[in-house]
Design a protein around this motif. Structure first.
Motif, mmCIF file in Angstrom:
data_model
loop_
_atom_site.group_PDB
_atom_site.id
_atom_site.type_symbol
_atom_site.label_atom_id
_atom_site.label_comp_id
_atom_site.label_asym_id
_atom_site.label_seq_id
_atom_site.Cartn_x
_atom_site.Cartn_y
_atom_site.Cartn_z
ATOM 1 N N ARG A 295 1.163 10.258 12.379
ATOM 2 C CA ARG A 295 1.747 10.703 13.554
ATOM 3 C C ARG A 295 1.813 9.908 14.735
ATOM 4 O O ARG A 295 2.708 9.343 15.959
ATOM 5 C CB ARG A 295 0.973 12.170 13.801
ATOM 6 C CG ARG A 295 2.138 13.082 12.582
ATOM 7 C CD ARG A 295 1.548 14.979 12.846
ATOM 8 N NE ARG A 295 2.836 15.162 13.862
ATOM 9 C CZ ARG A 295 3.050 16.405 15.262
ATOM 10 N NH1 ARG A 295 2.147 17.280 14.226
ATOM 11 N NH2 ARG A 295 3.820 16.464 15.287
ATOM 12 N N GLU A 296 0.350 9.624 14.809
ATOM 13 C CA GLU A 296 0.084 8.825 16.082
ATOM 14 C C GLU A 296 0.642 7.602 16.062
ATOM 15 O O GLU A 296 1.345 6.554 16.752
ATOM 16 C CB GLU A 296 -1.221 8.870 15.974
ATOM 17 C CG GLU A 296 -2.274 7.582 17.321
ATOM 18 C CD GLU A 296 -1.915 5.724 17.175
ATOM 19 O OE1 GLU A 296 -2.093 5.416 17.924
ATOM 20 O OE2 GLU A 296 -1.745 5.805 15.694
ATOM 21 N N ARG A 297 0.764 6.732 14.750
ATOM 22 C CA ARG A 297 1.702 5.428 14.401
ATOM 23 C C ARG A 297 2.972 5.821 15.090
ATOM 24 O O ARG A 297 3.841 4.505 15.266
ATOM 25 C CB ARG A 297 1.760 5.022 12.630
ATOM 26 C CG ARG A 297 0.089 4.653 12.426
ATOM 27 C CD ARG A 297 -0.402 3.166 13.371
ATOM 28 N NE ARG A 297 -1.612 3.028 12.772
ATOM 29 C CZ ARG A 297 -2.701 3.882 13.105
ATOM 30 N NH1 ARG A 297 -2.954 4.962 13.610
ATOM 31 N NH2 ARG A 297 -3.923 3.145 12.557
ATOM 32 N N LEU A 298 3.929 6.276 14.385
ATOM 33 C CA LEU A 298 4.897 6.714 14.695
ATOM 34 C C LEU A 298 5.346 6.815 15.974
ATOM 35 O O LEU A 298 6.725 7.034 16.452
ATOM 36 C CB LEU A 298 5.868 7.977 14.091
ATOM 37 C CG LEU A 298 5.700 8.078 11.969
ATOM 38 C CD1 LEU A 298 6.782 8.913 11.397
ATOM 39 C CD2 LEU A 298 6.362 6.691 11.803
ATOM 40 N N ALA A 299 4.516 7.566 16.680
ATOM 41 C CA ALA A 299 4.885 8.458 18.320
ATOM 42 C C ALA A 299 4.663 6.872 18.976
ATOM 43 O O ALA A 299 5.392 6.796 20.084
ATOM 44 C CB ALA A 299 3.497 9.199 18.308
ATOM 45 N N THR B 261 8.776 -1.495 6.960
ATOM 46 C CA THR B 261 7.896 -0.942 5.624
ATOM 47 C C THR B 261 6.207 -1.238 7.121
ATOM 48 O O THR B 261 5.133 -0.402 6.087
ATOM 49 C CB THR B 261 7.768 -2.334 4.754
ATOM 50 O OG1 THR B 261 7.524 -3.420 5.326
ATOM 51 C CG2 THR B 261 9.158 -2.290 4.134
ATOM 52 N N ASP B 262 6.152 -0.838 7.673
ATOM 53 C CA ASP B 262 5.045 -1.024 8.159
ATOM 54 C C ASP B 262 4.464 -0.005 9.227
ATOM 55 O O ASP B 262 3.697 0.098 10.122
ATOM 56 C CB ASP B 262 4.823 -2.717 8.210
ATOM 57 C CG ASP B 262 5.024 -2.884 10.171
ATOM 58 O OD1 ASP B 262 6.462 -1.985 10.395
ATOM 59 O OD2 ASP B 262 5.014 -3.711 11.139
ATOM 60 N N ASP C 178 0.912 -1.033 0.031
ATOM 61 C CA ASP C 178 0.010 0.350 -0.099
ATOM 62 C C ASP C 178 0.583 0.910 0.217
ATOM 63 O O ASP C 178 2.296 1.044 0.047
ATOM 64 C CB ASP C 178 -0.813 0.217 1.332
ATOM 65 C CG ASP C 178 -0.002 0.071 2.517
ATOM 66 O OD1 ASP C 178 0.881 0.166 2.682
ATOM 67 O OD2 ASP C 178 -1.227 -0.195 3.755
ATOM 68 N N LEU C 179 -0.137 2.817 0.259
ATOM 69 C CA LEU C 179 1.080 3.856 0.017
ATOM 70 C C LEU C 179 2.110 3.525 0.912
ATOM 71 O O LEU C 179 3.253 4.424 0.768
ATOM 72 C CB LEU C 179 0.019 4.855 0.284
ATOM 73 C CG LEU C 179 0.568 6.327 -0.307
ATOM 74 C CD1 LEU C 179 1.112 5.929 -1.469
ATOM 75 C CD2 LEU C 179 -0.731 7.297 -0.496
ATOM 76 N N GLY C 180 1.965 3.181 1.982
ATOM 77 C CA GLY C 180 2.446 3.625 3.500
ATOM 78 C C GLY C 180 3.642 2.760 2.874
ATOM 79 O O GLY C 180 4.645 3.146 3.329
#
Length: 208
Positions: A172-176, A154-155, A84-86
């Motif tokens: 931003r929440e996923r990276l936090a 990559t996830d 997917d895009l991410g």
């Protein structure tokens, strides 16, 4: 290590790019707009000596038919790979399929009409004090993402609601969650649909 600027782009073919925009303006006009934006992006960013330039293409075998600025040095062409895009963005920031590069990198799309080398340099500067940077767009998404060091997974952006007003907040929440700090670069408009095109044209006409 020299920083890298990665442009994520689809092959400019009729009916294959800017599909949401095409629903409002037609496929031929959407293709024209996309080609013009992509060519301007490659020209503006490619002539800056402060970074290495990478064009991450989809589909992976689409190595012809690109605007002239990417057919010559300094642009290096790489496949985006699957996912997917991410996943494709994170793979591009890590150096491509199977690759692992050191140093900071930022990634942008090919549909940012007001993109400049100064805006990209400003985003790279924010990576001196944060693990990651986002360039917000007015629709809740973002025109730029970057990391001080190549992402190891990559996830990291799994579950982000792409093409929605929550895309930036979700990212931003996923990276936090992963323990990464983030900062925001200057906002810029992207051209995703007819309404965003109208907003950008109104803003462009109002400038002195």
């Amino acid at each position: 290590m020299r920083p890298r600027v990665v442009v994520l782009a689809k092959a400019p073919r009729l009916g294959r790019v800017k599909r949401r925009l095409a629903r409002g303006v037609g496929e031929a006009e959407a293709l024209r707009i996309y080609r013009a934006c992509l060519a301007a992006t490659l020209r503006r960013l490619g002539r800056d000596p402060r970074w290495d330039c990478v064009l991450a293409v989809a589909p992976d075998r689409a190595l012809t038919g690109w605007p002239r600025p990417c057919q010559t040095r300094p642009w290096q062409t790489r496949p985006q790979g699957h996912g997917d895009l991410g996943e494709r963005m994170l793979r591009g920031l890590a150096g491509g399929p199977g690759g692992r590069r050191r140093g900071p990198a930022v990634l942008v799309g090919g549909d940012i009409p007001e993109i400049t080398a100064a805006a990209v340099a400003g985003a790279l500067a924010r990576l001196r004090r944060a693990d990651a940077v986002f360039g917000p767009s007015e629709d809740g998404g973002y025109w730029l993402i970057g990391f001080r060091r190549p992402p190891r997974r990559t996830d990291l952006l799994a579950g982000v609601r792409w093409s929605s007003p929550q895309a930036l907040a979700d990212s931003r929440e996923r990276l936090a969650r992963a323990g990464l700090t983030t900062e925001l670069a200057d906002p810029l408009a992207d051209l995703d649909d007819r309404e965003s095109l109208r907003r950008w044209r109104r803003t462009a006409r109002s400038r002195p």
